[in-house]
Scaffold this active site. Structure first.
Site, PDB file in Angstrom:
ATOM      1  N   LYS A  61      13.650  16.973   6.194  1.00 24.38           N
ATOM      2  CA  LYS A  61      14.524  16.265   5.269  1.00 24.38           C
ATOM      3  C   LYS A  61      14.016  14.842   5.037  1.00 24.38           C
ATOM      4  O   LYS A  61      13.318  14.278   5.886  1.00 24.38           O
ATOM      5  CB  LYS A  61      15.947  16.176   5.838  1.00 24.38           C
ATOM      6  CG  LYS A  61      16.695  17.486   5.963  1.00 24.38           C
ATOM      7  CD  LYS A  61      18.067  17.241   6.579  1.00 24.38           C
ATOM      8  CE  LYS A  61      18.856  18.531   6.726  1.00 24.38           C
ATOM      9  NZ  LYS A  61      19.286  19.075   5.426  1.00 24.38           N
ATOM     10  N   ASP A 113      26.313  18.713  10.991  1.00 24.66           N
ATOM     11  CA  ASP A 113      26.010  20.060  10.515  1.00 24.66           C
ATOM     12  C   ASP A 113      26.598  21.139  11.416  1.00 24.66           C
ATOM     13  O   ASP A 113      26.305  22.314  11.236  1.00 24.66           O
ATOM     14  CB  ASP A 113      24.493  20.245  10.380  1.00 24.66           C
ATOM     15  CG  ASP A 113      24.123  21.165   9.235  1.00 24.66           C
ATOM     16  OD1 ASP A 113      24.986  21.428   8.379  1.00 24.66           O
ATOM     17  OD2 ASP A 113      22.963  21.631   9.187  1.00 24.66           O
ATOM     18  N   ASP A 156      14.652  24.457   6.180  1.00 25.44           N
ATOM     19  CA  ASP A 156      15.881  23.667   6.077  1.00 25.44           C
ATOM     20  C   ASP A 156      17.058  24.512   5.596  1.00 25.44           C
ATOM     21  O   ASP A 156      18.172  24.005   5.488  1.00 25.44           O
ATOM     22  CB  ASP A 156      15.670  22.475   5.138  1.00 25.44           C
ATOM     23  CG  ASP A 156      16.781  21.446   5.242  1.00 25.44           C
ATOM     24  OD1 ASP A 156      17.446  21.403   6.299  1.00 25.44           O
ATOM     25  OD2 ASP A 156      16.990  20.685   4.276  1.00 25.44           O
ATOM     26  N   GLU A 158      18.495  26.772   7.348  1.00 23.57           N
ATOM     27  CA  GLU A 158      18.583  27.367   8.684  1.00 23.57           C
ATOM     28  C   GLU A 158      19.969  27.890   9.023  1.00 23.57           C
ATOM     29  O   GLU A 158      20.119  28.784   9.854  1.00 23.57           O
ATOM     30  CB  GLU A 158      18.149  26.347   9.738  1.00 23.57           C
ATOM     31  CG  GLU A 158      19.205  25.372  10.225  1.00 23.57           C
ATOM     32  CD  GLU A 158      19.768  24.460   9.134  1.00 23.57           C
ATOM     33  OE1 GLU A 158      20.937  24.065   9.241  1.00 23.57           O
ATOM     34  OE2 GLU A 158      19.033  24.154   8.171  1.00 23.57           O
ATOM     35  N   ARG A 172      22.105  29.728   7.420  1.00 20.72           N
ATOM     36  CA  ARG A 172      22.293  31.151   7.127  1.00 20.72           C
ATOM     37  C   ARG A 172      21.535  32.036   8.118  1.00 20.72           C
ATOM     38  O   ARG A 172      21.925  33.180   8.355  1.00 20.72           O
ATOM     39  CB  ARG A 172      21.865  31.442   5.685  1.00 20.72           C
ATOM     40  CG  ARG A 172      20.400  31.211   5.397  1.00 20.72           C
ATOM     41  CD  ARG A 172      20.112  31.016   3.922  1.00 20.72           C
ATOM     42  NE  ARG A 172      20.591  29.717   3.454  1.00 20.72           N
ATOM     43  CZ  ARG A 172      20.497  29.299   2.184  1.00 20.72           C
ATOM     44  NH1 ARG A 172      19.959  30.094   1.268  1.00 20.72           N
ATOM     45  NH2 ARG A 172      20.941  28.115   1.836  1.00 20.72           N
TER      46      ARG A 172
END
EC number: 3.4.11.1
Length: 514
Positions: A278, A289, A357, A359, A361
């Site tokens: 990122k 997150d 990124d 990740e 799912r």
């Protein structure tokens, strides 16, 4: 801040301040008659004539400091025709912030006034109580320069002119318990990632279990890999911190064989993006997150506050509820997954990882497969701060909901809306899956830039058993904010805790053949 109840004629009420609610354009004296009985000075207070009742308006009126009710805070509700529960939430929140500012030790609310507002009386009481707590939240664990903590009243009391109504008392207790759950969620999501690690979350789960009688299961990274969760493993390969798959269960007596309501919450305790790194700007916010997992912790704190394993059933939690939380960091490292790698999920389906990124799912799909095999849920709901695309589409106030049937989607929207959690349904159209087709595997983990939130939901749908009732909540927008709101001073909001609480209390109706 404690929650109390006072019973008796208004002349016997005592508090540093009492909140009074008034609509714009209506006679304030009639609306606050019970308070005039206990504080006759209110009827002749000149400042009463200056108060308009506009939504969000607050006015402090002072009587003699030696009397039982020396102050009144008038809370404006705006036009009666425009009134909603959100009006009440913001009004109470503004009043409590004023109480903090003035360092008022004790706060009272006339229950009869709340019950007389539009809508269900119990709902009004619950919303008022939870809204009294939420704006007073602080996270100051690491502050060393403040000489004293921010002031918080010692108690808030609901005044009953006659016998205490058990329905309204229980509603108040639900509001208090919901606030406790939201505070835990906020603490976990606001906590720095060097503290809030997957192993730390396991400790928190075990503390909840020890305190309230829940059951906890935990798997380490070695056990996750050995079980065949290749998608989950691909995310934690670059992390030094040990990953965890956590499950926490509340099961009322006699419900051991009932198909449970299962919530699966994304628990990425820090997300750098992995090799698909990122940008550095605002990366620190990626401690948030794990908001999906954090909301599940909040739900179980709420159930615990309402009686836990031994007593929550009598408070309405009559359903078996399980929270599953895949927890990991997503870090770049020599062992980290590379873009282009292919992994095999627990379901046996293969995934070409285009972007590391994406990740969330990957850990969710294996956790969902595991949850279905282990618990055979009647309904499964996953929730995650999953896509930035959802934030672009719906902003910071609204989450996306996807569901396999209309009844489930409508229930999430209605029950969430009842408590101020707003959702908008987006489609699960298979035509969007074209973007996820891979030349080398069963699917890719990302598609193009367009329809990113829908693509993520469709990816997860591939891991839902045929006929299984499932909803996906993308809470990327409302779970964490960088600006103050009436009910949240900063950062983590605790969004979705009360939605999960509502689903656990009321269940989900069967689909009507859709």
């Amino acid at each position: 801040m404690d929650l109390r109840f006072q019973r008796g004629p208004s002349g016997e009420w005592k508090a540093s301040v009492v909140l009074a609610f008034a609509f714009k354009g209506e006679d304030i004296r009639k609306q606050a008659q019970a308070l005039i009985d206990v504080a006759p000075w209110l009827d002749i207070a000149p400042a009463l004539n200056d108060f308009t009742g506009a939504a969000g308006e607050t006015g402090v009126l002072y009587g003699h400091p030696k009397i039982a009710i020396p102050r009144i805070i008038l809370c404006g509700l705006g036009e009666r025709e425009s009134y909603t529960a959100e009006t009440l939430r913001k009004s109470v929140a503004a009043a409590m912030q004023k109480c903090r500012e003035l360092k008022l030790e004790t706060v009272g609310i006339d229950v009869q006034t709340l019950a007389g507002l539009p809508g269900d009386a119990a709902r009004n009481v619950e919303e008022a109580v939870v809204s009294a707590y939420l704006p007073l939240y602080t996270y100051e664990r690491f502050r060393t320069t403040r000489k004293e903590p921010l002031f918080t009243p010692s108690w808030i009391s609901l005044f009953f002119a006659e016998d205490i109504d058990s329905t309204l008392r229980d509603a108040a207790r639900r509001g208090e318990s919901a606030a406790a759950g939201i505070f835990l969620t906020r603490d976990l999501v606001n906590g720095p990632a060097n503290l809030v690690t997957p192993s730390f979350l396991e400790e928190q789960a075990r503390k909840l279990a020890a305190r309230y009688g829940f059951t906890v299961r935990s798997m380490t990274r070695q056990e996750i890999a050995a079980a065949g969760m290749g998608a989950f493993e691909s995310v934690f390969k670059g992390a030094v911190e040990d990953a965890r798959l956590l499950a926490i269960e509340y099961c009322p007596r006699g419900m051991e064989k009932e198909q449970p309501l299962v919530f699966v919450g994304k628990g990425v305790t820090f997300d750098t993006g992995g090799i698909s790194l990122k940008p550095s700007a605002n990366m620190g916010d990626m401690k948030s997150d794990m908001g999906g997992a954090g909301a599940i912790f909040g739900l179980f704190e709420t159930i615990g506050q309402m009686g836990g394993q031994a007593g929550a059933a009598s408070a309405g939690f009559t359903r078996r509820v399980i929270g599953v939380m895949p927890c990991t960091e997503n870090m770049p490292d020599g062992q980290a997954t590379r873009p282009g790698d292919v992994v095999t999920s627990l379901s046996g389906q293969t995934i070409e990882i285009i972007n590391t990124d994406a990740e969330g799912r990957l850990i969710l799909c294996d956790a969902m497969t595991w949850a279905q095999r282990e618990y055979d849920p009647a309904v499964m709901v996953d929730l995650a701060t999953l896509t930035g695309a959802c934030l672009i589409a719906l902003g910071t106030d609204v989450a996306a909901v996807f569901a396999t049937d209309d009844a489930l989607a409508d229930t999430v929207r209605t029950r969430g809306g009842d408590v101020g959690d707003l959702y908008w349904r987006l489609p699960l159209w298979d035509r969007y899956f074209e973007d996820l087709k891979s030349d080398v595997a069963d699917m890719k983990n990302v598609g193009g830039r367009e329809g990113g939130t829908i693509n993520a939901a469709l990816f997860l749908k591939q891991f839902v058993d045929e006929g299984r009732r499932w909803a996906h909540l993308d809470i990327a927008g409302p779970a964490y904010r960088n600006k103050k709101s009436p009910l949240c001073p900063f950062g983590a909001t605790g969004f979705a805790v009360r939605t999960l609480m509502q689903l656990a209390l009321h269940g989900v109706p069967e689909p009507s053949g859709d």
